[in-house]
Design an enzyme around this catalytic site. Structure first.
Site: not given
Ligand SMILES: Cc1ncc(COP(=O)(O)O)c(C=O)c1O
Lengths: 393, 255
Positions: B45, B56
């Site tokens: 990814e 995140d």
């Protein structure tokens, strides 16, 4: 034209809920319940009672005689500055804390820039005996020490946002991350008419008490409910949304939105989102947004911490795009001058955010018999340091 | 057939690694990808950095900030990846937030991906219904797999819906958290893994968030087709640079 939110959460092309799946259950729970809860008689009773006995509503609609004489038009000030904690922000936090209680939440989080919304949230958490965590950019913590102290006195925990540019946008990111990490017991009290649906609509409804009161108060003063103009400053757009709400579909009422131009719209140091922004996604909603060509969100600038947001609520993006509202802007200097002028002419020291709304009288000519209602969203106590430094008082 | 779907048919447990493009240095992207493939990783990814990565934790935030300072953009990334298929065979996925993709133009972005040989996209803040109404046809036109997330709070009904519009795998977020928040799994998580396993979904699941070592990798792949590691890999790169990635990968995969 409809200026309210549609059933999918959009105002025209703006709005929606662009959120990671981790937030879906929280936001969906709120979406399914907010209108139902707000319609409950016992919610309304408690809300109205707190607005009256605790916030001090209705806030006066004051005819500013000397200011009106100076600009040769009829200027009314909606005195949100007289609310408990000194700004309109408390209307929303009272509403949302009651919502949080009805949803069974025990822990409250919020973001704050200047600290006004943080103080308003800490206040209602103290009132309800609920845990309160406020995220605030590390830079803002240093700039707004008195409000940090207020929040602490009220029992809130203030957590510095250390990421990105360490200001309001990053504090909002941190609050959202907290919500992802605490999906069950926590309610996020957003401080403006921003965020994923249903937040912009919910905040607007809680703030709509402002225009509800203007209607009957103006009727008492002038024998008519509708002014010719309603004017408000726009950061995320909550005091503006509340000021416009009951006039959105009254065609005779013209709407003026005032953004912060900072050092000037073209200076690179500005927060005039309607001019500098493009359609994009910030904090879960599609709206006008200051960003690079590559879609990175940029840092706005204004002398007023409360207008220092790179986006604008989706309702306002729609009002701008459709032309329903006229968007104007005021620079730091113009706003500061208007703040001083109001102090000298009317004995009212306004918040610097609100001073931006007042600055339009130097830029736009109104007719002698026009009735112009300006939202005086907050008082200047919190800004004294800025006024002192600026005017060398 | 898309490389992702081919890979998912292999009988082994899959290891997927996330890294932020442009970190630690702007032009490390291709070397990192090549080194990861050589060290036995199954899927990669490639993180397109964003200024405000809501889902995140601090590790990926910091790497994104650095990558943006280094000058990473969608345009630059596509330039770096232009000839990637001359050397790399494993599936490549771009993971990024929606706003940079929206500004690039969703169709244009998909077209570029397909020209280069990117196999799929993970866009955490593109809601399922918006994708379904507005973008599904475009993704399919360019042969891209779009990957959706589910969490312990996602209802069975919604999981079934997500399964019905997925065409690759489902990204199972291990717990209610942002990336990099925890390591290792307790009973709550294994119960959730078991619940999803029992649903016998059409799309295989790959578990991500909170996987950092051989133990958590083994635990996760007991219940799912594979696992994704992000923050732990970025920490490794931060400490040891980009030429030592096989050390990291072999520790995860050690028999
Ligand atoms: C007094 C005052 N007015 C206006 C604002 C701007 O917020 P909004 O645009 O949501 O009304 C703030 C924000 O802190 C404020 O404190």
């Amino acid at each position: 034209m409809n200026y309210n939110v549609n059933e999918k959460g959009y105002y025209g092309v703006f709005g929606g809920a662009y959120i990671p799946e981790m937030l879906y259950p929280n936001v969906e729970e709120l979406r399914q319940n907010y209108l139902k809860v707000m319609a409950e008689p016992d919610f309304q009773k408690e809300f109205q009672q707190l607005l009256r006995d605790y916030v001090g509503r209705p806030s006066p609609l004051y005819f500013a005689k000397r200011l009106s004489e100076k600009y040769n038009t009829k200027i009314y000030l909606k005195r949100e500055d007289l609310n408990h904690t000194g700004a309109h922000k408390i209307n929303n936090t009272v509403g949302q804390i009651l919502m949080a209680k009805r949803l069974g939440k025990s822990r409250i989080i919020a973001e704050t820039g200047a600290g006004q919304h943080g103080v308003a949230t800490a206040t209602v958490c103290a009132l309800m005996g609920m845990e309160c965590i406020v995220y605030m950019g590390e830079i803002d913590i240093a700039r707004q020490a008195p409000n940090v102290a207020r929040m602490k006195m009220l029992g809130a925990t203030v957590i510095p946002a250390l990421s990105g540019s360490r200001t309001l946008k990053d504090a909002t990111n941190e609050a959202i991350r907290d919500w992802i990490n605490n999906p069950v017991n926590t309610h996020y009290i957003i401080g403006s008419a921003i965020g994923p649906h249903p937040y912009p609509d919910m905040v607007t409804r809680f703030q709509s008490i402002i225009s509800e009161e203007i209607k009957w108060q103006l009727k008492e003063h002038e024998g008519r409910e509708n002014p010719d103009y309603v004017v408000a400053c726009i950061g995320g757009g909550s005091n503006a949304a509340g000021t416009y709400y009951h006039f959105l579909h009254e065609e005779s009422v013209k709407i003026i939105a005032v953004e912060a131009a900072g050092l000037g719209v073209d200076s690179g140091e500005s927060a005039a989102t309607s001019i500098l922004g493009k359609e994009g996604i910030i904090h879960g909603c599609k709206t006008l947004l200051m960003q690079t060509n590559d879609g990175q969100i940029t840092e706005p600038y204004s002398i007023s911490a409360g207008l220092d947001y790179p986006g604008v609520g989706p309702m306002h993006a729609h009002l701008c795009k459709t032309g329903r509202a006229e968007f104007m802007s005021a620079t730091d200097d113009e706003a500061m001058k208007s703040g001083l002028e109001l102090s000298k002419l009317e004995g009212i020291i306004p918040a610097i955010e609100s001073s931006h709304a007042l600055a339009i009288f130097e830029k736009k000519k109104f007719k002698e018999d026009d009735i112009v209602v300006v939202s005086l969203s907050g008082r200047g106590d919190k800004d004294l340091d800025t006024y002192i430094n600026y005017f060398k008082l | 057939m898309n490389r992702i779907n081919q890979k998912l048919e292999e009988s082994k447990r899959l290891l997927s690694i996330y890294f932020t493009a442009g970190y630690p240095n702007l032009n490390d992207t291709v070397t990192i990808i090549q080194n990861l493939e050589k060290s036995g990783v199954d899927m990669i990814e490639i993180g397109l950095p964003f200024s405000d990565p809501l889902a995140d934790g601090p590790t990926i935030q910091a790497s994104s900030t650095k990558a943006l300072q280094n000058g990473m953009t969608s345009e630059v990334l596509f330039g770096q990846l232009k000839n990637i298929r001359e050397t790399v065979k494993i599936p490549l996925i771009i993971m990024g937030y929606f706003n940079p993709i929206l500004q690039f133009g969703v169709e244009e972005f998909c077209k570029k991906c397909s020209e280069i040989g990117i196999d799929g996209l993970i866009i955490p803040d593109l809601p399922v219904d918006v994708y379904n109404d507005q973008y599904k046809a475009t993704f399919e036109k360019y042969g891209l797999v779009n990957v959706f997330l589910i969490t312990p709070q996602t209802s069975d009904e919604r999981i079934r819906f997500i399964d019905s519009i997925s065409n690759g795998f489902i990204y199972m977020v291990s717990s209610a958290s942002v990336t990099g928040s925890q390591s290792g799994f307790g009973e709550e998580q294994t119960n959730y893994f078991k619940r999803i396993e029992k649903m016998s979904l059409d799309n295989p699941q790959i578990i991500g968030f909170g996987i950092s070592d051989n133990t958590s990798f083994t635990q996760a792949t007991e219940y799912a087709k594979g696992a994704i590691i992000g923050s732990a890999f970025i920490k490794h790169v931060t400490s040891f640079g980009i030429n030592d990635v096989d050390k990291f990968v072999s520790k995860i995969l050690k028999a």
